[in-house]
Write a protein that holds these residues in place. Structure first.
Motif, mmCIF file in Angstrom:
data_model
loop_
_atom_site.group_PDB
_atom_site.id
_atom_site.type_symbol
_atom_site.label_atom_id
_atom_site.label_comp_id
_atom_site.label_asym_id
_atom_site.label_seq_id
_atom_site.Cartn_x
_atom_site.Cartn_y
_atom_site.Cartn_z
ATOM 1 N N HIS A 1 41.807 16.508 74.144
ATOM 2 C CA HIS A 1 41.083 17.074 75.335
ATOM 3 C C HIS A 1 41.571 18.638 75.718
ATOM 4 O O HIS A 1 42.919 18.926 75.621
ATOM 5 C CB HIS A 1 41.469 16.313 76.753
ATOM 6 N N THR B 1 36.144 18.238 74.577
ATOM 7 C CA THR B 1 36.793 17.645 73.647
ATOM 8 C C THR B 1 36.708 18.196 72.146
ATOM 9 O O THR B 1 35.562 18.702 71.956
ATOM 10 C CB THR B 1 36.507 16.140 73.687
ATOM 11 N N VAL C 1 42.713 21.219 77.917
ATOM 12 C CA VAL C 1 43.117 21.571 79.266
ATOM 13 C C VAL C 1 43.574 22.998 79.504
ATOM 14 O O VAL C 1 43.642 23.538 80.709
ATOM 15 C CB VAL C 1 44.667 20.854 79.283
ATOM 16 N N GLY D 1 35.629 19.781 80.638
ATOM 17 C CA GLY D 1 35.858 18.278 80.073
ATOM 18 C C GLY D 1 35.575 18.610 78.532
ATOM 19 O O GLY D 1 34.968 17.677 78.131
ATOM 20 N N GLN E 1 38.700 18.966 84.030
ATOM 21 C CA GLN E 1 38.347 17.814 83.270
ATOM 22 C C GLN E 1 37.417 17.064 84.288
ATOM 23 O O GLN E 1 36.852 16.013 83.761
ATOM 24 C CB GLN E 1 39.625 16.973 83.038
ATOM 25 N N PRO F 1 43.193 13.760 79.106
ATOM 26 C CA PRO F 1 42.737 14.886 80.174
ATOM 27 C C PRO F 1 43.984 15.377 80.942
ATOM 28 O O PRO F 1 43.768 16.577 81.395
ATOM 29 C CB PRO F 1 41.644 14.325 81.089
#
Length: 177
Positions: A48, A65, A50, A63, A177, A148
């Motif tokens: 994820h 990935t 951040v 969000g 996220q 997340p």
């Protein structure tokens, strides 16, 4: 020719919020080092995003990935998914990564032919829960985590690693996220 036009258009569309195609986020005179003891098998799976430095192809993304897998030919598969604020999928891009050294990969996406970008894993914690990724040219950088939510101590360490490698922390943006 189409790829060149696409790249020029991307550069022209870039805003301060999205970063320019040729924005540089690190002092390229500063030394940069990839993770010397890097285990690609432990890096596989989903990460994820951040925090990141602004890049046009992720403008408005939340969000985000990145998922890595091992292919039969020895390359890594790469799948990046960007989401809208409501959680719906905004875009996805898939490609491959070739390991070219300890913690050093060359990433190529099918929709951007003839371009292989440096993707250096600068650091992971011992358990491969958090990673810092960058590029010698300083045009990209990410803090990734297996979940997340990231612990404050690992986030601070990741920020310290970016700064140690010459990155300007004032331009790093957290990713919702």
């Amino acid at each position: 020719m189409k790829a060149l036009v696409f790249l020029i258009a991307l550069a022209g569309c870039a805003t301060q919020d999205s970063g320019g195609l040729f924005s540089v986020y690190r002092d390229t005179a500063a030394p940069i080092a990839s993770k010397a003891v890097f285990d690609p098998a432990r890096y596989l799976g989903t990460w994820h995003e951040v925090a990141r430095y602004p890049v046009p192809f992720e403008a408005g993304c939340v969000g985000v990935t990145a998922t890595y897998g091992l292919r039969d030919d020895g390359l890594l598969s790469v799948l990046n998914i960007c989401r809208n604020a409501d959680g719906s999928e905004k875009s996805r891009i898939s490609g491959t990564a070739e390991i070219v050294g300890a913690g050093r990969l060359k990433v190529q996406f099918a929709s951007v032919p003839f371009v292989r970008a440096d993707y250096w894993v600068l650091w992971t914690d011992d358990a491969y829960r958090t990673a810092v990724v960058g590029a010698p040219n300083g045009r990209s950088g990410w803090i990734l985590n297996r979940t997340p939510d990231i612990r404050a101590d690992r986030l601070q360490t990741a920020r310290d690693i970016l700064e140690f490698n010459g990155y300007d922390l004032s331009r790093l943006m957290e990713v919702s996220q």
